[in-house]
Design a protein around this motif. Structure first.
Motif, PDB file in Angstrom:
ATOM      1  N   VAL A  71       9.365  36.705   3.269  1.00 15.60           N
ATOM      2  CA  VAL A  71      11.076  36.325   3.465  1.00 15.60           C
ATOM      3  C   VAL A  71      12.042  37.492   3.621  1.00 15.60           C
ATOM      4  O   VAL A  71      12.123  38.546   4.278  1.00 15.60           O
ATOM      5  CB  VAL A  71      11.214  36.345   1.994  1.00 15.60           C
ATOM      6  CG1 VAL A  71      12.447  35.938   1.662  1.00 15.60           C
ATOM      7  CG2 VAL A  71      10.685  34.869   1.406  1.00 15.60           C
ATOM      8  N   GLU A  92      11.790  36.164  -6.983  1.00 16.65           N
ATOM      9  CA  GLU A  92      13.288  36.732  -6.570  1.00 16.65           C
ATOM     10  C   GLU A  92      14.090  36.760  -7.778  1.00 16.65           C
ATOM     11  O   GLU A  92      14.742  38.140  -6.867  1.00 16.65           O
ATOM     12  CB  GLU A  92      12.556  35.377  -6.067  1.00 16.65           C
ATOM     13  CG  GLU A  92      13.949  34.747  -4.314  1.00 16.65           C
ATOM     14  CD  GLU A  92      14.351  33.119  -3.965  1.00 16.65           C
ATOM     15  OE1 GLU A  92      13.856  32.146  -4.961  1.00 16.65           O
ATOM     16  OE2 GLU A  92      14.905  32.769  -3.546  1.00 16.65           O
ATOM     17  N   THR A  95      15.194  29.774   0.079  1.00 16.90           N
ATOM     18  CA  THR A  95      14.031  29.253  -0.696  1.00 16.90           C
ATOM     19  C   THR A  95      14.478  28.680  -1.925  1.00 16.90           C
ATOM     20  O   THR A  95      15.767  28.103  -1.411  1.00 16.90           O
ATOM     21  CB  THR A  95      13.981  30.861  -1.061  1.00 16.90           C
ATOM     22  OG1 THR A  95      14.757  31.408  -1.640  1.00 16.90           O
ATOM     23  CG2 THR A  95      13.049  32.088  -0.431  1.00 16.90           C
TER      24      THR A  95
END
Lengths: 485, 485
Positions: A479, A443, A207
């Protein structure tokens, strides 16, 4: 033999993995003589058995790099401070970890010199001198070197202030070609780590918050340790024209106009040694992948004193046969140490195959091979010894890979919410897939609340998550999250 | 090919050796693409063709080290300041050349860290932890590493601030065993340098003023460059118990009493690259020893366009045969460059053997081999190509060695007085034997008056001088003097 004979109990001194994985790790690498702490903060000494693992890693990777048209070179250890200022993200990423040379030969330097943490800037500077025309491209250079990052928390092999690595740096005419290079090297890493170190890995893209400082895109292979944590085992970066612009790597293209080159970099380091220990080791000690084990076969002659000379004599003959076949073999014929103790000792050291030979085996023209990973014993004809040993080494490799893969599958989860992620990280431990909206805030929330970081966006996640685990918005990516070394 | 096509004249741009040897050297290493200057003072970039010479040196030396029972390891780059204080001569010898890390990760360090100029102190510190008993001895470890010495005057390969080397460090029970190791490694260096790099060397012992800082005895091999100057091509040191006392490397001997270990160290560095260039090169450029040349054979297809495809096709077949036989071979089939230009180019780059093949050769099943060193052309059967090429590579090696030896004999003198030494150094240049009384004052006078330093006291000087060239007293030693790099 002296170290061993001092302390015949030390196999039992290894902390069980289930009790304290970190202590198990330190116990094993110390007892197996792979490393020692140095007097310099965060720097270790790679002892011969630890360093030899790296030598085998180097040999094979180097072969693969050259096969794909790369050549080695060597660039300076020191990087002028001004170089770091040229690429904004790069300086922000690395500045906090740099050691500085400020004096030399009794004088203060005009400009501080960093010890390289990586060499994009130095390669960038030199490439700008060497590259003038599309005819000069591609440039594909690799460097084996030491690098330094002044880490706060260190762990032998996995995170040390000074470590050894290779860093490939390439420059290309087009984005497509540079991206192809980036992927080719990632594939080489995957193939090497899986087929040489017996570690299954998950390929994917980092990412933005986890990518290399200065890269456009970073790709990684991620491996699962036996405590469920991840190790980033290799990375490959597409830099776009970021470093080319910072260092003016420009070339005249086929239409005779100036363009910036597209660059890549890619690397693996001595953390691979730590990884293979944490992936394969068990409560008896190391389990070394046969292809990088310093000793692949340990030969132990057994039996009473009266037959000793004959058995040792035959052992030596077989030793020479194995050695001539390119097998890394050692004999332990120390008469002062019991065979049983030796068995434990070499199991602890992770030697993939043990060969036992006694007086009755002599008579029958056989010997016994024992697999470190399964404990399986196999009586084999001495006449076929080379093939039998090679076959068992291959079996050990395959079994190690299969077990590591099974372990990863057994510790692979998928969650939909942050609460599930918390539970996953605290109770189950392992790799956990989740949907992510793409925002750095979400995140970061995962990291703060669960200790897990995004490892990468797998190319083949197996399933597709549709909602972000934090905000519930539509997921942009599926993810892979894990706590990481 | 682009760089070449930019400038078809550059072969003639090399300054002739007779005009200015230093300029010849710089011209050659730049034009042959072996190195480039870096933005860091005194540090060079080893470009692929330069670095590959080092890789071949490493492969072969590493093999020989392992064959004689040594193993590789890796010790930290940083050495705490206090370590240098422990051995008095050592600190005096190296302190003036050290770069210091004083800050890291934004903080001032409590103790300055030197970048290693050599690692006796770090090995000493670790060996004191590892060695307890005579059973732990000998310890025989080598390290391939970068080291830094902040030199005032630098010269690519021969004297750079950062350079690459190997440093072996061993510890033994007895003086006899340590001295045997010291000599064994010196012999390995001699054999390697003579039989691999085709450089004849003179083995001997350094005078006290020229020995390694902290050693009891230093031994060296000395090579003569084409300007008559000497290069110390390798050194091996017997340290006595100096470092053992400084770092407390003590062991319980067979009588159960504590003793200091006897240690050695020995090393060669990337200055070997500079040496082989200065020993073998000529006015046309590099002449590389076949065993370390990145390209051993350059294949150049020739002839008119209409036969081109056929010739190139056959060249490729032969290329694959040579490659399969382990020969480092390249093809230059660029149609835009004349063969004559290519001949010059690869001669300048020092490729030992050129292979030419044209349409008539095709018909006759032959091709032409050309030796870089003699210019000899030999028509050979394609059917025997591998053997013919191997034979010519061997001939080139032998001829290079013979010429270097002849050159040294032609520039080898013997004098009785300081005036003769002055004349010898100023007019004739070369290696000059003279008697020496053993006093540092006389040795220093030679240096001040003639620019020559004592290279070593040869084991086989050929003749024995009886009087000191300076004071006229009885000579203790017959010493080899030369101006040196």
């Amino acid at each position: 033999m002296s170290k061993e004979s001092k302390d015949k109990q030390f196999v039992t001194e290894i902390t069980p993995q289930g009790e304290d994985f970190s202590r198990w790790y330190i116990d094993v690498i110390k007892k197996a003589d792979l490393m020692d702490y140095s007097p310099v903060r965060g720097c270790i000494v790679f002892k011969p058995d630890g360093y030899e693992i790296w030598e085998h890693i180097q040999e094979e990777l180097d072969r693969r790099f050259k096969e794909t048209g790369h050549r080695n070179a060597y660039f300076p250890l020191f990087i002028p401070e001004s170089f770091f200022q040229k690429e904004k993200e790069h300086v922000e990423g690395f500045n906090p970890e740099l050691p500085w040379v400020t004096e030399a030969a009794g004088e203060k330097l005009e400009e501080r010199l960093a010890i390289r943490p990586t060499s994009e800037t130095m390669f960038g500077h030199m490439y700008s001198k060497w590259i003038q025309s599309y005819r000069d491209l591609p440039v594909k250079i690799n460097q084996w070197a030491n690098v330094v990052r002044w880490e706060k928390r260190t762990l032998p092999f996995l995170r040390t202030s000074e470590f050894l690595w290779q860093e490939g740096h390439t420059a290309h005419e087009t984005e497509a070609e540079a991206r192809e290079e980036t992927m080719q090297m990632l594939d080489i890493y995957q193939d090497f780590v899986e087929n040489y170190l017996a570690i299954p890995v998950i390929k994917g893209q980092k990412t933005p918050s986890e990518k290399f400082a200065g890269a456009v895109d970073t790709f990684s292979i991620e491996a699962m340790m036996k405590d469920g944590r991840a190790v980033q085992a290799g990375t490959s970066h597409y830099m776009g024209t970021n470093f080319a612009e910072a260092f003016e790597i420009q070339y005249l293209n086929r239409e005779n106009t100036l363009e910036y080159a597209h660059t890549t970099s890619w690397g693996v380091s001595t953390r691979l040694i730590g990884s293979l220990i944490m992936v394969h080791g068990d409560d008896r000690g190391l389990v070394l992948p046969p292809k990088v084990a310093p000793t692949q076969v340990i030969m132990i002659p057994i039996g009473p004193p009266k037959t000793r000379d004959a058995v040792v004599g035959r052992t030596d003959e077989l030793y020479r046969e194995l050695k001539a076949a390119g097998i890394r073999v050692r004999v332990d014929d120390n008469p002062d140490v019991r065979p049983g103790w030796k068995f434990n000792e070499y199991e602890m050291r992770g030697v993939p195959v043990r060969l036992e030979i006694g007086p009755r085996d002599m008579e029958n023209g056989v010997c016994v091979l024992v697999s470190r990973i399964t404990g399986e014993k196999k009586v084999v004809e001495q006449a076929n010894l080379v093939q039998e040993v090679q076959a068992m080494l291959e079996q050990v490799h395959q079994e190690m890979y299969n077990r590591a893969k099974q372990f990863r599958e057994d510790h692979f989860y998928s969650v939909d919410t942050l609460d599930e992620m918390k539970a996953s990280m605290e109770e189950k431990r392992g790799f956990t897939l989740a949907g992510w909206c793409g925002s750095e805030a979400c995140e970061d929330t995962v990291k703060q609340e669960t200790g897990a970081t995004s490892r990468n966006i797998p190319f083949e996640p197996g399933e597709t998550k549709t909602k972000c685990l934090v905000c519930g918005d539509d997921a942009k990516h599926t993810v892979l999250f894990a706590r990481a070394y």
